[in-house]
Design a protein around this motif. Structure first.
Motif, short mmCIF file in Angstrom:
data_model
loop_
_atom_site.label_atom_id
_atom_site.label_comp_id
_atom_site.label_asym_id
_atom_site.label_seq_id
_atom_site.Cartn_x
_atom_site.Cartn_y
_atom_site.Cartn_z
N PHE A 259 62.55 19.97 74.41
CA PHE A 259 62.17 20.25 75.80
C PHE A 259 60.68 20.57 75.82
O PHE A 259 60.23 21.54 75.21
CB PHE A 259 62.99 21.43 76.32
CG PHE A 259 62.63 21.88 77.71
CD1 PHE A 259 62.72 21.02 78.78
CD2 PHE A 259 62.23 23.20 77.95
CE1 PHE A 259 62.41 21.44 80.07
CE2 PHE A 259 61.92 23.64 79.22
CZ PHE A 259 62.01 22.75 80.28
N THR A 260 59.89 19.72 76.48
CA THR A 260 58.44 19.93 76.60
C THR A 260 58.13 20.31 78.04
O THR A 260 58.56 19.64 78.98
CB THR A 260 57.67 18.65 76.22
OG1 THR A 260 58.04 18.27 74.88
CG2 THR A 260 56.17 18.88 76.27
N PHE A 261 57.36 21.38 78.19
CA PHE A 261 57.17 22.02 79.50
C PHE A 261 55.68 22.26 79.70
O PHE A 261 55.08 23.09 79.02
CB PHE A 261 57.95 23.34 79.48
CG PHE A 261 58.04 24.08 80.77
CD1 PHE A 261 59.01 23.77 81.70
CD2 PHE A 261 57.19 25.14 81.04
CE1 PHE A 261 59.12 24.48 82.88
CE2 PHE A 261 57.28 25.86 82.20
CZ PHE A 261 58.26 25.53 83.13
N ASP A 262 55.05 21.51 80.60
CA ASP A 262 53.59 21.56 80.80
C ASP A 262 53.29 22.10 82.19
O ASP A 262 53.42 21.38 83.19
CB ASP A 262 52.99 20.17 80.62
CG ASP A 262 51.47 20.19 80.53
OD1 ASP A 262 50.87 21.12 81.11
OD2 ASP A 262 50.89 19.29 79.90
N LEU A 263 52.89 23.35 82.26
CA LEU A 263 52.64 23.98 83.56
C LEU A 263 51.38 23.43 84.23
O LEU A 263 51.32 23.35 85.46
CB LEU A 263 52.50 25.50 83.38
CG LEU A 263 53.82 26.26 83.23
CD1 LEU A 263 53.54 27.71 82.85
CD2 LEU A 263 54.64 26.19 84.50
#
Length: 356
Positions: A242-246
């Motif tokens: 899971f990659t999460f880029d704010l």
């Protein structure tokens, strides 16, 4: 003669019974009184201009019923949490405890007060005796704290939802996402997920800020004054990254094809750890996903590494202190003294240390 002996024998048997029925003196109960905050600022405004700025707390001493040395620790947590995530801010063997303003700021931000804004925090005194008696905690005092934007106050994110280890409990040692050491808005979590939905939280025990998705492709957030977003959806149980880029407001959930075997143990070792370089300090293994390890530890200034099965055959290191991606036989991880919740992922070597 036999009758006389019988009577004497009967008397001998009755005497212990008579004695046993007599009153027994109970040991005296020694009253104990916890320490309380005697004086502190009615509100605390932190500005961050002076790194050595301190906030002074004066405490009423604890009474353990007998003279002894006592260490007084000022603790802080958000209101209503019953100090389940108490931060130790400062300590002293005198009744005057000085706490660095920067430490209050960092811990207040990590417990939900947005940098640059004000909010209530609860403070109390924990009295730790020098003898083998239990510590005493005093009553909580609520103080309004105004924080400042600390450039080293980094956001931490946690998983919640039926697809994750803790279900929808938002304050049960929820696994942390692993923050990229170069990009503080980029987070990666590789591990096992159940089929179903999950969300991302910024503060354990609080439902906002809350992150999810409404369109299945971009990140949506309720910072605290809006509507909660929908869940991230896991189509089938399995291992995913899971990659999460704010910064980009994007995410991805990609299946992992080859999952390595788990280790029997993983621990921390090094000059900054309790056992130095002589022995590993074992981490806890997450039952939901045995590639995820965690530990709350007090570290000193120095260095550390992660290693498997109490041996150097498999060990991980990196050159970034707070978070990073450690590699086999990598450099020693630099450590600044403090108490941290440490998360480590043996799937990809990622780690993150969260101030406690």
């Amino acid at each position: 003669m036999m009758r006389l002996l019988s009577k004497l024998t009967l008397v001998g048997l009755l005497l212990p019974l008579i004695w046993s029925c007599s009153a027994i003196d109970e040991p005296p109960i020694i009253p104990q009184l916890p320490a309380t905050i005697a004086s502190a600022p009615s509100s605390i405004t932190l500005i961050g201009e002076d790194e050595e700025e301190v906030v002074v707390f004066n405490v009423n001493p604890a009474d353990f019923g007998t003279p002894m040395e006592v260490t007084y620790i000022i603790q802080m947590d958000r209101p209503g949490n019953n100090f389940a995530n108490a931060a130790d801010l400062g300590s002293s063997t005198s009744t005057t405890v000085e706490v660095k303003a920067a430490d209050i700021n960092r811990r207040a931000v990590s417990r939900g007060i947005i940098a640059g804004e004000a909010g209530p925090m609860e403070f109390r005194v924990r009295a730790v005796p020098s003898r083998s008696l239990s510590a005493l905690e005093g009553a909580a005092v609520t103080i309004n704290v105004t924080t400042f934007a600390d450039p080293v106050a980094l956001r931490n994110l946690f998983l919640v939802g039926e697809a994750t280890a803790r279900g929808w409990n938002n304050n049960d040692n929820n696994p942390a996402l692993f923050r990229d050491p170069e990009n503080p808005d980029l987070f990666v979590y590789s591990g096992f997920f159940n089929a179903g939905g999950f969300k991302v939280l910024e503060n354990l025990g609080a439902w906002q800020p809350q992150y999810g998705t409404n369109d299945g492709t971009s990140i949506a957030v309720n910072p605290g004054n809006g509507s909660d977003p929908d869940v991230f959806n896991v189509p089938a149980a399995g291992y995913y990254t899971f990659t999460f880029d704010l910064a980009a407001e994007t995410f991805s959930l990609v299946p992992i094809a080859n999952v390595p075997a788990v280790f029997g143990t993983v621990g921390i070792i090094g000059s900054a750890t309790a056992n130095g370089w002589d022995a590993s300090t074992a981490m806890n293994q997450l039952a939901f996903d045995k590639h995820i390890y965690y530990l709350t530890a007090t570290l000193s200034n120095g260095e550390m590494k992660f290693r498997a099965d109490n041996d150097w055959a498999v060990n991980w290191g990196s050159n970034t202190a707070i978070s990073g991606r450690a590699t086999q036989d990598g450099p020693n991880i630099p450590v600044e003294a403090g108490t941290f919740k440490i998360w480590f992922n043996s799937l990809d070597g990622r780690y993150v240390k969260i101030d406690q």
